[in-house]
Structures are given as structure tokens and as C-alpha cells.
Design a protein around this motif. Structure first.
Motif, mmCIF file in Angstrom:
data_model
loop_
_atom_site.group_PDB
_atom_site.id
_atom_site.type_symbol
_atom_site.label_atom_id
_atom_site.label_comp_id
_atom_site.label_asym_id
_atom_site.label_seq_id
_atom_site.Cartn_x
_atom_site.Cartn_y
_atom_site.Cartn_z
ATOM 1 N N PHE A 1 25.339 48.703 61.301
ATOM 2 C CA PHE A 1 26.569 48.017 61.674
ATOM 3 C C PHE A 1 27.390 47.726 60.417
ATOM 4 C CE2 PHE A 1 24.264 47.696 65.490
ATOM 5 C CZ PHE A 1 25.137 47.352 66.509
ATOM 6 N N LYS A 2 28.656 48.069 60.459
ATOM 7 C CA LYS A 2 29.507 47.876 59.282
ATOM 8 C C LYS A 2 29.675 46.402 58.935
ATOM 9 C CE LYS A 2 32.123 52.154 59.951
ATOM 10 N NZ LYS A 2 33.455 52.762 60.200
ATOM 11 N N SER A 3 29.691 45.553 59.963
ATOM 12 C CA SER A 3 29.898 44.122 59.719
ATOM 13 C C SER A 3 28.642 43.433 59.194
ATOM 14 C CB SER A 3 30.357 43.433 61.007
ATOM 15 O OG SER A 3 29.401 43.626 62.039
ATOM 16 N N ASP A 4 27.476 44.034 59.442
ATOM 17 C CA ASP A 4 26.209 43.465 58.971
ATOM 18 C C ASP A 4 25.243 44.618 58.749
ATOM 19 O OD1 ASP A 4 23.850 42.177 58.446
ATOM 20 O OD2 ASP A 4 23.987 40.769 60.120
ATOM 21 N N LEU A 5 25.076 45.026 57.503
ATOM 22 C CA LEU A 5 24.276 46.215 57.195
ATOM 23 C C LEU A 5 22.798 46.037 57.522
ATOM 24 C CD1 LEU A 5 25.861 47.314 53.787
ATOM 25 C CD2 LEU A 5 26.401 48.097 56.102
ATOM 26 N N GLY A 6 22.365 44.816 57.748
ATOM 27 C CA GLY A 6 20.969 44.586 58.106
ATOM 28 C C GLY A 6 20.674 44.877 59.565
ATOM 29 N N VAL A 7 21.719 44.979 60.382
ATOM 30 C CA VAL A 7 21.545 45.286 61.807
ATOM 31 C C VAL A 7 21.675 46.793 61.986
ATOM 32 C CG1 VAL A 7 22.382 44.873 64.144
ATOM 33 C CG2 VAL A 7 22.506 43.052 62.428
ATOM 34 N N ARG A 8 20.636 47.405 62.538
ATOM 35 C CA ARG A 8 20.576 48.868 62.538
ATOM 36 C C ARG A 8 20.054 49.422 63.856
ATOM 37 N NH1 ARG A 8 19.907 51.153 57.134
ATOM 38 N NH2 ARG A 8 20.918 49.692 55.719
ATOM 39 N N SER A 9 20.270 50.711 64.025
ATOM 40 C CA SER A 9 19.678 51.410 65.170
ATOM 41 C C SER A 9 18.178 51.562 64.929
ATOM 42 C CB SER A 9 20.336 52.779 65.344
ATOM 43 O OG SER A 9 20.102 53.599 64.208
ATOM 44 N N PRO A 10 17.411 51.903 65.964
ATOM 45 C CA PRO A 10 15.958 52.043 65.780
ATOM 46 C C PRO A 10 15.596 53.166 64.810
ATOM 47 C CG PRO A 10 16.522 51.864 68.112
ATOM 48 C CD PRO A 10 17.810 52.056 67.372
ATOM 49 N N THR A 11 14.393 53.075 64.289
ATOM 50 C CA THR A 11 13.833 54.141 63.457
ATOM 51 C C THR A 11 13.018 55.067 64.352
ATOM 52 O OG1 THR A 11 13.688 52.642 61.565
ATOM 53 C CG2 THR A 11 12.365 54.652 61.474
#
Length: 595
Positions: A456-466
């Protein structure tokens, strides 16, 4: 009740604190950066395909089963969705033009009396409590076959260059190969002696095809694979002397003598079909000559496998019942599945096609327990890097990328590594790896890596699954990336030569990451960071299974109802609880009418 609630609250809080500590331990892990390949930092723009327009196909399957009148009804289906993509300076998938390919559909229904279930699964010692587990093996084997069959059909089309499977290829190969190994140990199967254009298939044919496949791949000259490496060489030259053979294989005479005894055993186990002439392993320099019929082993196995597949998915005959007392068992089905995987490998090995398997919910741990320890031994990461405090690869990488977002610039992938690492664990200083369970599987067969596509551009720690992807080993690309590793197998030190990307960069895996990054759908939560083609295929087959279940049950009821009336076997053809429920319902209705 309040005591239990308070107890649960405290225990949950303790576990939450434990997870928090584990997450904090994974922060600031700059030492692991060399294990990650960020697409934005890639040094290569090499394309695996020539510039042009191609098609990608995503394949998925589903299954279900029901019980009607003491009969089990199995239903499986698989389908493929197709999408055009362009390879040039950039890669573009035309996801708004995805369509379901009606040529890539396979389905079958299998009725089976519970009485005959154990003939098919060959689990005669099972109890009634094993029924569900036993029954599920049948549709799962058939679903696997349907997906692999469609992948082969897609591979035959010239404009299809990318095939995506909603299952790991190596993760599929492991379980089905175990069934084939058991089948060969028994030396008994309806698959043996089936007629083909090059004579009947045999136990020997399936034994060779199991390890050699089409004969184009790498066979390690070690351990239980050494006799097959020798046969692999003899199939190319026809005949040669013992001393020439051990020189070609790069083994000592002592090891070669042991190999001769194993070859002689293979010859006798096959009924004398392997060699044109017997030989004495004690002779100083015996000549070994392969029987002429052996050279067509792969043709016979392919014909037999496709004969079974066509029977199951393209015939009105009962898929599993060959005669009153002859059945295709789950072991037979999975033997065919092994051969379908080998046939896919044959299509891929020349480098003109990519087949990629994607695993969503893998519980693998080989990256943590084998890849990272070897990377530390190899100097790829610092020697003092602490081992991860999580033993689940996907959880470890997902948390690691989230708390170290400056290192994990999505899309990223891990270094790619040999699937034989799944059978390895950390060893000692001289032998950095050892077999997890006595045996190390063949190297240079499959390649694995983990990947993550979105942040997520607004929060780089929030991501799609691996997720995990795997693929076949392709010699003309992957031969540049392998390591010589001393490992312990059983009680012996052996040398293995697995694929290992290491500090280099394999352009093929970078190209796969580029492809995957262009064909997810960020607008749909379930498809974000995954794959749009596989998402659509998954939805289609699940809906089809849901719709067809009632229809098949109705057909079975219609057929079996008449049988039970004609033969007066009401209490045999129907479950007691069903009969009791109907009688009780009729009695209640009669009482209500009297009132």
C-alpha cells in the motif's frame, strides 16, 4: 463461566505477547537483504520469450462427493481461462479480455458402492472412521489428473507460452510419486501389460519413466539414482563397457561394482527385459547392452497414461471399473499423474514454454530450516545472523517484509532454490546440510521461490499475501546456477549439485516475477497480489461443482430407486437413518391428518 473467560483472556494475552516479541525480533534484519530480489533493483531486463503477442492460461480444478443409497458419488472438474499478453520492452496482460477457454474443460463423475471403495483405495484394513479420509483420496487424484491433463492440452497450442497452475508442481509431485513408489514396490498394477503401439507396457517401463521421465533431464549419479543414471547413459549409447560407463558417470570402480549388482537386480526384477544379454558383475570389464525394446519405454508409458486419461474424461464407460474384478486404484491414478507431470516437463525442458505452479496456503518450512542456514554457510548472509524465530516460511516472510519495508520493495521474490531443499535440514561445518528423513530427493528437477506483489502506497507495511511459486528446472538457463554441497544422507557423506541462485540473478526467475506482477487484480481483494486468471478459474469450477451436485444426486436416486424396488433390497440400498427419517415423517403427517 467467568473463570473460564478470564482464563482464556489471560492465555490469549500471553500468546499475543509471544507473537509481538517474535515480530520485534524480525525488525532491522538488513543482513537478510541478499536473500531478496527486488524487481525495482533488478540488473537484468532479459525476456525469456522473443518480443511478440502470446497467450497465458490459468488452470484450476474442484471436487466434491456425496453419498446416496450406500453409493458414493464423486465429481471433479477443471477449467482454464485464457488471456493475451504482449512481451516487448514492457509486459502487458490484457486482463479485460480474459475468457474461459471451452477447449480446456475436463470433468467426470464416478459412482462407487461403499462396498467397493476399498478395492479402489486398497485400504482393506481401514475402519469406518477412515471412510471420509479414504473417500477423499479418489476425487483428489482425479482433480489433479484433470488439471495436469488440461495443462498438457494447453501446452500443445503454439500461441500458449505461459501456463499457471493453482497448485505447486513439486508439492503435487511429492505425494503422487510416493503412491507410484508403493505401486512399483508391489510390482502389480492394471497399468502393466496394457497394449500400446510399441507393445505392452511393463513394470520396467514405469520404473524407468518414474526416474528418467522422457530422458532429457538430469539424473544424479549417486545413491539409489545411480543405476538409473547408468541406464540413462546406456540408452544414449546403446552399449558400452563397464570401465567406459564408470568414467562417463564420474564414479569409482568400487562404487561402480555396487552399481553393477543393482543393475543386475533391476534386470531380474523386470523379467530379464532390461539388457539384451546377461552379464557377470564379477567380470573385470563386462559389456552392458540395453535391450532394443527398452528404448521405447517412454512412448509406451505416455500412450498408456493418455489412454487412462481419455477413459476417465472422455468415455461413457465407468472411469475406474475395468471389469467386475479389475479396478483402477488410487495408486494407479497417481502413477498416471506422475507421468503427466513428466510429460509436462518434456514440453518445458527445451525452454519454449513456462509452466508455473502457485501455492496460496503452503505450510512449508524449507526456506527457514535449510535455505537460510546454507546461505549463512555460503557467505550470502552474515555468519552471526540469528536463525529466524518462526518455523513457517510464509508467515516468516510476510512478517519480515512488513517490518522491514525498506528492504522489501514490492514486487519482490526470494532467491530461487532447488526443491531438493525440502528434504534437507541444517547440518554441521563440513556438511552444511543433511537429509531430514534419511533420503535426499533428486536435484535439478524443480525450482522454488516465494514472492509478494503489492504494497500500500499510504503504508508500506501493509501488503498483499506472500505466495510460493515453483517451476521445472530448465537446463539451458538454470545450469549456470548450481552449487556443489557436501551433505549427509543416512550415515554417508555425499555430494549433491542442486540449483542455487545465490548472489547472482537468474533472468528467468526475474522474468517470472515480472509476469506475475502484471496479472493480478488489485481491485478485487481475493485476487490482489495473486493472479486474475487463477482467481476466475477457481470461481468457475467451484460454481460448477455446486450446481452439478444436485443434478447428479437426482440421476443416481432415479436409477437406484428402481433397482431397490425390483430387487427388494430397500434396507440394503438405503441407509437405515434415511429410511427411519422417512417413516417417522410419514407417521407424523398421518397423525396430523387424523387431528
Amino acid at each position: 463461566m467467568s473463570f473460564l473467560a478470564e482464563k482464556l483472556r489471560r492465555q490469549t494475552s500471553e500468546l499475543a505477547d509471544l507473537l509481538t516479541r517474535r515480530i520485534n525480533d524480525l525488525k532491522d534484519k538488513d543482513g537478510l537483504a541478499s536473500l531478496i530480489k527486488n524487481l525495482s533493483k533488478s540488473r537484468t531486463k532479459t525476456s525469456f520469450f522473443e518480443p511478440g503477442d502470446y497467450y497465458a492460461v490459468g488452470i484450476d480444478g474442484s471436487m466434491d462427493y456425496d453419498e446416496v443409497l450406500e453409493m458414493l458419488l464423486f465429481y471433479v472438474c477443471a477449467t482454464g481461462f485464457r488471456c493475451k499478453f504482449t512481451v516487448n520492452d514492457e509486459i502487458k496482460f490484457y486482463l479485460d479480455e480474459v475468457f474461459r477457454d471451452r477447449r480446456l474443460m475436463a470433468s467426470t463423475s464416478v459412482p462407487l458402492w461403499i462396498e467397493d471403495l476399498y478395492y479402489v483405495t486398497e485400504e482393506s484394513d481401514s475402519t469406518e472412521y477412515d471412510l471420509t479420509r479414504t473417500a477423499e483420496r479418489i476425487p483428489y487424484s482425479l482433480m489433479t489428473m484433470a488439471e495436469l491433463y488440461l495443462a498438457l492440452k494447453a501446452a500443445d497450442e503454439d500461441d500458449v507460452k505461459l501456463i499457471l497452475l493453482d497448485r505447486p508442481i513439486h508439492g503435487t509431485y511429492g505425494p503422487v510419486s510416493r503412491d507410484l513408489r508403493l505401486l512399483l514396490k508391489r510390482k502389480k498394477s492394471v497399468l502393466f501389460e496394457m497394449n500400446t503401439s510399441h507393445g505392452p507396457t511393463s513394470y520396467l517401463d514405469f520404473s524407468l519413466a518414474f526416474i528418467l521421465g522422457s530422458g532429457k533431464g538430469y539424473i544424479p549419479p549417486r545413491g539409489r539414482y545411480l543405476p538409473f543414471a547408468a541406464v540413462h547413459r546406456l540408452l544414449k549409447v546403446g552399449e558400452c563397457s563397464f570401465k567406459e560407463l564408470i568414467e562417463d558417470l564420474g564414479i569409482s570402480e568400487r562404487v561402480g561394482r555396487s552399481m553393477l549388482k543393482n543393475l543386475l537386480k533391476m534386470h531380474r526384477d523386470s523379467g530379464g527385459r532390461l539388457f539384451a544379454e546377461d552379464f557377470n558383475p564379477e567380470d573385470e570389464n563386462p559389456t552392458l547392452k540395453i535391450d532394443g525394446q527398452v528404448k521405447n519405454y517412454w512412448v509406451r508409458v505416455k500412450e498408456t497414461s493418455l489412454l487412462i486419461v481419455n477413459r476417465i474424461f472422455g468415455s461413457y464407460e465407468h472411469p475406474l471399473m475395468l471389469s467386475d474384478d479389475s479396478w483402477l486404484t488410487v495408486f494407479d491414478l497417481n502413477a498416471v499423474n506422475v507421468m503427466l507431470i513428466q510429460m509436462l516437463r518434456e514440453k518445458v525442458i527445451d525452454g519454449k514454454l513456462l509452466v508455473v505452479g502457485i501455492a496460496k496456503d503452503t505450510s512449508a518450512s524449507d526456506y527457514v530450516r535449510a535455505v537460510i542456514p546454507y546461505a549463512r554457510h555460503d557467505g550470502l548472509i552474515p555468519k552471526d545472523e540469528k536463525p529466524p524465530n518462526l518455523r513457517h516460511d510464509r508467515a516468516f516472510l510476510t512478517i519480515l517484509s512488513s517490518v522491514n519495508s525498506h528492504l522489501f520493495d514490492a514486487p519482490w521474490r526470494t532467491i530461487s532454490y532447488d526443491a531438493c531443499f525440502t528434504t534437507l535440514v541444517e547440518g554441521g561445518d563440513e556438511t552444511p546440510l543433511r537429509a531430514a528423513r534419511q533420503r535426499i530427493v533428486m536435484e535439478r528437477q524443480f525450482v522454488k521461490a516465494y514472492f509478494q506483489l503489492r504494497e500500500f502506497k499510504s503504508d508500506l507495511g501493509v501488503r498483499s499475501p506472500t505466495f510460493l511459486y515453483d517451476r521445472f528446472y530448465i537446463p539451458n538457463v538454470d545450469d549456470k546456477f548450481h552449487a556443489e554441497i557436501m551433505a549427509v544422507e543416512g550415515r554417508k557423506k555425499i555430494k549433491i549439485s542442486p540449483y542455487w541462485e545465490g548472489e547472482g540473478e537468474n533472468p528467468l526467475d526475474t522474468f517470472i516475477l515480472r509476469l506475475l506482477s502484471k496479472c493480478d487484480n488489485p481491485e478485487v481483494m481475493e485476487a490482489m497480489g495473486h493472479n486474475q486468471l487463477l482467481y476466475l478459474a477457481d470461481k468457475a469450477v467451484k460454481n460448477e461443482v455446486k450446481m452439478i451436485r444436485g443434478l447428479l444426486r437426482g440421476v443416481a436416486d432415479l436409477e437406484l430407486g428402481g433397482l431397490s424396488r425390483r430387487q427388494k433390497i430397500f434396507t440394503i440400498a438405503r441407509r437405515f437413518r434415511d429410511i427411519r427419517r422417512e417413516v417417522e415423517g410419514a407417521r407424523e403427517r398421518a397423525v396430523m391428518e387424523e387431528k
